[in-house]
Design a protein around this motif. Structure first.
Motif, PDB file in Angstrom:
ATOM      1  N   VAL A 121       2.088 -23.201-153.510  1.00  0.00           N
ATOM      2  CA  VAL A 121       0.803 -23.015-152.269  1.00  0.00           C
ATOM      3  C   VAL A 121       1.095 -22.140-151.894  1.00  0.00           C
ATOM      4  O   VAL A 121       1.453 -23.174-151.198  1.00  0.00           O
ATOM      5  CB  VAL A 121       0.040 -24.036-153.011  1.00  0.00           C
ATOM      6  N   GLN A 122       0.425 -20.945-151.595  1.00  0.00           N
ATOM      7  CA  GLN A 122       0.633 -20.764-150.266  1.00  0.00           C
ATOM      8  C   GLN A 122       0.127 -20.242-149.228  1.00  0.00           C
ATOM      9  O   GLN A 122      -1.411 -19.902-149.643  1.00  0.00           O
ATOM     10  CB  GLN A 122       1.513 -19.270-150.683  1.00  0.00           C
ATOM     11  N   VAL A 123      -0.002 -20.937-148.166  1.00  0.00           N
ATOM     12  CA  VAL A 123      -1.030 -20.968-147.363  1.00  0.00           C
ATOM     13  C   VAL A 123      -0.314 -20.257-145.853  1.00  0.00           C
ATOM     14  O   VAL A 123       0.736 -20.130-144.949  1.00  0.00           O
ATOM     15  CB  VAL A 123      -1.231 -22.324-146.613  1.00  0.00           C
ATOM     16  N   GLY A 124      -1.946 -19.127-146.359  1.00  0.00           N
ATOM     17  CA  GLY A 124      -1.345 -17.933-144.346  1.00  0.00           C
ATOM     18  C   GLY A 124      -0.376 -18.127-144.334  1.00  0.00           C
ATOM     19  O   GLY A 124       0.958 -18.103-144.497  1.00  0.00           O
ATOM     20  N   ASP A 125      -0.191 -17.707-142.909  1.00  0.00           N
ATOM     21  CA  ASP A 125       0.780 -17.300-141.663  1.00  0.00           C
ATOM     22  C   ASP A 125       1.486 -18.634-141.093  1.00  0.00           C
ATOM     23  O   ASP A 125       1.143 -18.829-139.912  1.00  0.00           O
ATOM     24  CB  ASP A 125       1.172 -15.873-141.225  1.00  0.00           C
ATOM     25  N   SER A 126       1.860 -20.049-141.204  1.00  0.00           N
ATOM     26  CA  SER A 126       2.462 -20.739-140.146  1.00  0.00           C
ATOM     27  C   SER A 126       1.137 -21.492-139.916  1.00  0.00           C
ATOM     28  O   SER A 126       1.099 -20.790-137.832  1.00  0.00           O
ATOM     29  CB  SER A 126       3.893 -20.780-139.806  1.00  0.00           C
ATOM     30  N   PRO A 127      -0.247 -21.888-140.020  1.00  0.00           N
ATOM     31  CA  PRO A 127      -0.997 -22.479-139.726  1.00  0.00           C
ATOM     32  C   PRO A 127      -0.771 -23.707-138.706  1.00  0.00           C
ATOM     33  O   PRO A 127      -0.024 -24.169-138.867  1.00  0.00           O
ATOM     34  CB  PRO A 127      -2.088 -23.227-140.362  1.00  0.00           C
ATOM     35  N   PHE A 128      -1.385 -24.049-137.548  1.00  0.00           N
ATOM     36  CA  PHE A 128      -0.903 -24.422-136.649  1.00  0.00           C
ATOM     37  C   PHE A 128      -1.076 -26.291-137.546  1.00  0.00           C
ATOM     38  O   PHE A 128      -1.131 -27.020-137.435  1.00  0.00           O
ATOM     39  CB  PHE A 128      -1.707 -24.355-134.695  1.00  0.00           C
ATOM     40  N   TRP A 129      -2.168 -26.490-137.510  1.00  0.00           N
ATOM     41  CA  TRP A 129      -3.088 -27.579-138.613  1.00  0.00           C
ATOM     42  C   TRP A 129      -3.803 -26.960-140.029  1.00  0.00           C
ATOM     43  O   TRP A 129      -4.202 -26.110-139.896  1.00  0.00           O
ATOM     44  CB  TRP A 129      -4.603 -27.708-137.209  1.00  0.00           C
ATOM     45  N   LEU A 130      -2.930 -27.995-140.470  1.00  0.00           N
ATOM     46  CA  LEU A 130      -3.484 -27.387-141.552  1.00  0.00           C
ATOM     47  C   LEU A 130      -4.037 -28.669-142.561  1.00  0.00           C
ATOM     48  O   LEU A 130      -3.744 -30.127-142.476  1.00  0.00           O
ATOM     49  CB  LEU A 130      -2.224 -27.179-143.065  1.00  0.00           C
ATOM     50  N   LEU A 131      -5.634 -28.864-142.278  1.00  0.00           N
ATOM     51  CA  LEU A 131      -6.627 -29.712-142.562  1.00  0.00           C
ATOM     52  C   LEU A 131      -7.189 -29.169-144.135  1.00  0.00           C
ATOM     53  O   LEU A 131      -6.973 -29.345-144.610  1.00  0.00           O
ATOM     54  CB  LEU A 131      -7.578 -29.899-141.691  1.00  0.00           C
ATOM     55  N   VAL A 132      -6.056 -31.144-144.772  1.00  0.00           N
ATOM     56  CA  VAL A 132      -6.710 -30.835-146.182  1.00  0.00           C
ATOM     57  C   VAL A 132      -7.224 -32.291-147.011  1.00  0.00           C
ATOM     58  O   VAL A 132      -7.361 -34.051-146.488  1.00  0.00           O
ATOM     59  CB  VAL A 132      -5.550 -31.029-147.649  1.00  0.00           C
ATOM     60  N   GLU A 133      -8.152 -31.566-147.717  1.00  0.00           N
ATOM     61  CA  GLU A 133     -10.132 -32.774-147.278  1.00  0.00           C
ATOM     62  C   GLU A 133      -9.276 -33.435-149.064  1.00  0.00           C
ATOM     63  O   GLU A 133      -8.161 -32.715-149.814  1.00  0.00           O
ATOM     64  CB  GLU A 133     -10.817 -31.807-147.129  1.00  0.00           C
ATOM     65  N   ARG A 144      -8.451 -29.261-155.227  1.00  0.00           N
ATOM     66  CA  ARG A 144      -7.357 -28.931-156.868  1.00  0.00           C
ATOM     67  C   ARG A 144      -7.005 -27.593-156.751  1.00  0.00           C
ATOM     68  O   ARG A 144      -7.658 -27.027-156.815  1.00  0.00           O
ATOM     69  CB  ARG A 144      -7.945 -29.507-157.927  1.00  0.00           C
ATOM     70  N   PHE A 145      -5.665 -27.964-156.480  1.00  0.00           N
ATOM     71  CA  PHE A 145      -5.137 -26.500-156.024  1.00  0.00           C
ATOM     72  C   PHE A 145      -4.418 -26.455-158.019  1.00  0.00           C
ATOM     73  O   PHE A 145      -3.287 -26.528-158.109  1.00  0.00           O
ATOM     74  CB  PHE A 145      -4.261 -26.797-154.991  1.00  0.00           C
ATOM     75  N   GLU A 146      -4.761 -24.813-158.029  1.00  0.00           N
ATOM     76  CA  GLU A 146      -3.961 -24.289-159.179  1.00  0.00           C
ATOM     77  C   GLU A 146      -2.515 -23.559-159.063  1.00  0.00           C
ATOM     78  O   GLU A 146      -2.748 -23.218-157.290  1.00  0.00           O
ATOM     79  CB  GLU A 146      -4.511 -24.019-160.815  1.00  0.00           C
ATOM     80  N   GLN A 147      -2.179 -23.584-160.070  1.00  0.00           N
ATOM     81  CA  GLN A 147      -0.452 -22.625-159.639  1.00  0.00           C
ATOM     82  C   GLN A 147      -0.811 -21.490-158.780  1.00  0.00           C
ATOM     83  O   GLN A 147      -1.459 -20.709-159.748  1.00  0.00           O
ATOM     84  CB  GLN A 147       0.324 -22.259-160.943  1.00  0.00           C
ATOM     85  N   GLY A 148       0.337 -21.210-157.844  1.00  0.00           N
ATOM     86  CA  GLY A 148       0.020 -19.111-157.323  1.00  0.00           C
ATOM     87  C   GLY A 148      -1.230 -19.242-156.488  1.00  0.00           C
ATOM     88  O   GLY A 148      -1.231 -17.977-156.624  1.00  0.00           O
ATOM     89  N   VAL A 149      -2.325 -20.166-155.965  1.00  0.00           N
ATOM     90  CA  VAL A 149      -2.907 -19.635-155.098  1.00  0.00           C
ATOM     91  C   VAL A 149      -2.605 -19.510-153.989  1.00  0.00           C
ATOM     92  O   VAL A 149      -1.280 -19.888-153.641  1.00  0.00           O
ATOM     93  CB  VAL A 149      -3.852 -21.240-154.978  1.00  0.00           C
ATOM     94  N   VAL A 150      -2.724 -18.738-152.984  1.00  0.00           N
ATOM     95  CA  VAL A 150      -3.077 -18.059-151.993  1.00  0.00           C
ATOM     96  C   VAL A 150      -3.801 -18.882-151.040  1.00  0.00           C
ATOM     97  O   VAL A 150      -5.158 -17.678-151.289  1.00  0.00           O
ATOM     98  CB  VAL A 150      -2.414 -16.708-151.786  1.00  0.00           C
ATOM     99  N   VAL A 151      -4.117 -19.386-149.778  1.00  0.00           N
ATOM    100  CA  VAL A 151      -4.512 -19.180-148.929  1.00  0.00           C
ATOM    101  C   VAL A 151      -4.462 -18.913-147.428  1.00  0.00           C
ATOM    102  O   VAL A 151      -3.320 -19.179-146.619  1.00  0.00           O
ATOM    103  CB  VAL A 151      -4.482 -21.308-148.909  1.00  0.00           C
TER     104      VAL A 151
END
Length: 120
Positions: free
Chosen positions: A2-14, A18-25
């Motif tokens: 799972v790719q998450v943006g461009d290095s966020p300062f805070w990542l809040l995971v609720e 459910r994240f499937e393969q290859g998801v881009v946030v």
């Protein structure tokens, strides 16, 4: 992955995500509680998603409509993050462990309301 943006300062995971393969946030995209993504899905910058319907999240806000510059210029730290994670609220915020403690106390005291009469 799972790719998450461009290095966020805070990542809040609720919870209950459910994240499937290859998801881009992308930057400032939000997936709320109960969210379930599809394989290879992209959550566009600034978009807001919740829950699940027909195997994917429900879109509440499509995100930035103008340019990627708008997305890049907006802070990734939202009011909740400033208050809860950084302690920058102008009021007292109960820390995460405090919620569990308070809940446990109410569970021990019971939920029938009899304990309230003792304080009156």
């Amino acid at each position: 992955f799972v790719q998450v943006g461009d290095s966020p300062f805070w990542l809040l995971v609720e919870t209950s995500l459910r994240f499937e393969q290859g998801v881009v946030v992308e930057r400032n995209a939000v997936l709320g509680s109960g969210g379930m993504t599809r394989k290879g899905m992209v959550l566009p910058a600034g978009s807001k998603w919740v829950g699940s319907c027909d195997g994917g999240p429900v879109n509440l806000d499509p995100g930035y409509k103008s340019t990627s510059a708008e997305a890049a210029s907006e802070s990734t730290i939202k009011p909740f993050g400033r208050a809860h994670n950084m302690g920058l609220a102008p009021y007292h915020v109960v820390p995460g462990w405090g919620h569990g403690l308070i809940w446990a106390v109410f569970q021990v005291l019971g939920d029938d309301g009899d304990w309230i009469e003792n304080f009156q």
